[in-house]
Scaffold this motif. Structure first.
Motif, PDB file in Angstrom:
ATOM      1  N   GLY A   8      -8.012  39.129  30.202  1.00 51.97           N
ATOM      2  CA  GLY A   8      -6.597  39.014  30.534  1.00 51.97           C
ATOM      3  C   GLY A   8      -5.901  40.332  30.821  1.00 51.97           C
ATOM      4  N   PHE A   9      -6.668  41.378  31.111  1.00 47.73           N
ATOM      5  CA  PHE A   9      -6.090  42.676  31.414  1.00 47.73           C
ATOM      6  C   PHE A   9      -6.302  43.014  32.887  1.00 47.73           C
ATOM      7  CE2 PHE A   9      -6.737  42.684  26.924  1.00 47.73           C
ATOM      8  CZ  PHE A   9      -5.677  43.402  26.404  1.00 47.73           C
ATOM      9  N   ARG A  10      -5.541  43.961  33.367  1.00 47.15           N
ATOM     10  CA  ARG A  10      -5.652  44.402  34.752  1.00 47.15           C
ATOM     11  C   ARG A  10      -6.564  45.619  34.824  1.00 47.15           C
ATOM     12  NH1 ARG A  10      -1.410  47.461  38.389  1.00 47.15           N
ATOM     13  NH2 ARG A  10      -2.579  47.407  40.329  1.00 47.15           N
ATOM     14  N   VAL A  11      -7.477  45.602  35.768  1.00 49.44           N
ATOM     15  CA  VAL A  11      -8.369  46.731  35.995  1.00 49.44           C
ATOM     16  C   VAL A  11      -7.649  47.739  36.884  1.00 49.44           C
ATOM     17  CG1 VAL A  11     -10.553  47.457  37.010  1.00 49.44           C
ATOM     18  CG2 VAL A  11     -10.418  45.279  35.803  1.00 49.44           C
ATOM     19  N   ARG A  12      -7.716  48.996  36.504  1.00 54.43           N
ATOM     20  CA  ARG A  12      -7.140  50.060  37.314  1.00 54.43           C
ATOM     21  C   ARG A  12      -8.270  50.971  37.773  1.00 54.43           C
ATOM     22  NH1 ARG A  12      -1.663  50.860  36.930  1.00 54.43           N
ATOM     23  NH2 ARG A  12      -2.125  51.774  38.963  1.00 54.43           N
ATOM     24  N   TYR A  37      -4.770  51.368  27.800  1.00 54.69           N
ATOM     25  CA  TYR A  37      -6.171  51.318  27.377  1.00 54.69           C
ATOM     26  C   TYR A  37      -7.043  51.883  28.485  1.00 54.69           C
ATOM     27  CZ  TYR A  37      -3.956  47.887  24.368  1.00 54.69           C
ATOM     28  OH  TYR A  37      -3.101  47.256  23.503  1.00 54.69           O
ATOM     29  N   SER A  38      -8.157  52.468  28.090  1.00 52.34           N
ATOM     30  CA  SER A  38      -9.045  53.057  29.083  1.00 52.34           C
ATOM     31  C   SER A  38     -10.489  52.883  28.625  1.00 52.34           C
ATOM     32  CB  SER A  38      -8.705  54.535  29.243  1.00 52.34           C
ATOM     33  OG  SER A  38      -9.361  55.088  30.347  1.00 52.34           O
ATOM     34  N   ILE A  39     -11.362  52.583  29.579  1.00 53.38           N
ATOM     35  CA  ILE A  39     -12.785  52.373  29.301  1.00 53.38           C
ATOM     36  C   ILE A  39     -13.571  53.356  30.151  1.00 53.38           C
ATOM     37  CG2 ILE A  39     -14.688  50.737  29.448  1.00 53.38           C
ATOM     38  CD1 ILE A  39     -12.490  48.514  29.112  1.00 53.38           C
ATOM     39  N   LEU A 169     -11.125  37.880  43.500  1.00 57.43           N
ATOM     40  CA  LEU A 169     -12.085  36.798  43.265  1.00 57.43           C
ATOM     41  C   LEU A 169     -12.291  36.557  41.773  1.00 57.43           C
ATOM     42  CD1 LEU A 169     -14.813  37.562  45.965  1.00 57.43           C
ATOM     43  CD2 LEU A 169     -12.967  35.864  46.080  1.00 57.43           C
ATOM     44  N   ALA A 170     -12.426  37.635  41.006  1.00 53.85           N
ATOM     45  CA  ALA A 170     -12.629  37.499  39.559  1.00 53.85           C
ATOM     46  C   ALA A 170     -11.397  36.902  38.888  1.00 53.85           C
ATOM     47  CB  ALA A 170     -12.986  38.847  38.943  1.00 53.85           C
ATOM     48  N   GLN A 171     -10.203  37.339  39.292  1.00 50.32           N
ATOM     49  CA  GLN A 171      -8.978  36.784  38.714  1.00 50.32           C
ATOM     50  C   GLN A 171      -8.867  35.289  39.006  1.00 50.32           C
ATOM     51  OE1 GLN A 171      -6.116  39.407  40.528  1.00 50.32           O
ATOM     52  NE2 GLN A 171      -5.994  40.712  38.725  1.00 50.32           N
ATOM     53  N   ALA A 172      -9.179  34.896  40.239  1.00 49.30           N
ATOM     54  CA  ALA A 172      -9.124  33.472  40.602  1.00 49.30           C
ATOM     55  C   ALA A 172     -10.154  32.686  39.794  1.00 49.30           C
ATOM     56  CB  ALA A 172      -9.363  33.296  42.100  1.00 49.30           C
TER      57      ALA A 172
END
Length: 182
Positions: A8-12, A37-39, A169-172
């Protein structure tokens, strides 16, 4: 990316926008400033065949993130990050200053990476709506198995998907899959 989206998070990412008027480092500064947050995955240290040197973009980005956390305002000081590498202490061979940090080993296994991402986001955010690892990995497996057809239906080549297209595509998928697993 799927693990973050599935939680449920947005990728940046610097590849999220193609703007020749903004340098890559400026994009990174902006994204890091805006991200709570950062990965970071330090596993990509193999030598480039053209120049026989490794690419150290991820360690640089981690350094920028840690600098923002350390020297930024009160909001920046609240940042949290997760660091991954293929082996638990391998990073000490090329970035020993990180000794003492809790780095997660993924053994190059995408399923393990997704599990680590999920666990980090649960503990860092305390959100109650994050799926279990089993649910997230089941959805990830089905998404990856169906990606060629999913991409094809969107008029895209599954082997050459741009960041924004993969994200969409992943969000959908996650939204449609919500009733089933996530």
């Amino acid at each position: 990316m799927f693990g973050v989206i599935g939680c449920g998070f947005r990728v940046r990412c610097a590849r999220e926008m193609d703007d020749a008027a903004e340098t890559r480092i400026e994009k990174l500064y902006r994204i890091i400033e805006q991200s709570r947050y950062s990965i970071h995955d330090l596993s990509r240290t193999e030598l480039d065949v053209a120049n026989n040197l490794p690419r150290f973009n991820m360690p640089l980005e981690l350094g920028l993130f840690l600098g923002a956390k350390r020297f930024g305002d009160d909001d920046q000081k609240q940042k949290k990050c997760m660091i991954q590498d293929t082996e638990q202490y391998r990073f000490q061979q090329f970035i020993s200053d990180l000794a003492g940090m809790d780095i997660k080993a993924h053994d190059g296994n995408p399923r393990r990476m997704v599990g680590h991402i999920r666990d980090f986001l649960v503990t860092a955010s305390r959100r109650r709506t994050i799926p279990t690892s089993v649910e997230l990995l089941d959805s990830y497996d089905r998404f990856m198995a169906g990606l060629p057809a999913i991409a094809g239906a969107a008029g895209l080549d599954a082997g050459n998907i741009l960041f924004p297209d993969y994200e969409r595509l992943a969000q959908a998928w996650v939204k449609a899959d919500h009733g089933r697993a996530i």
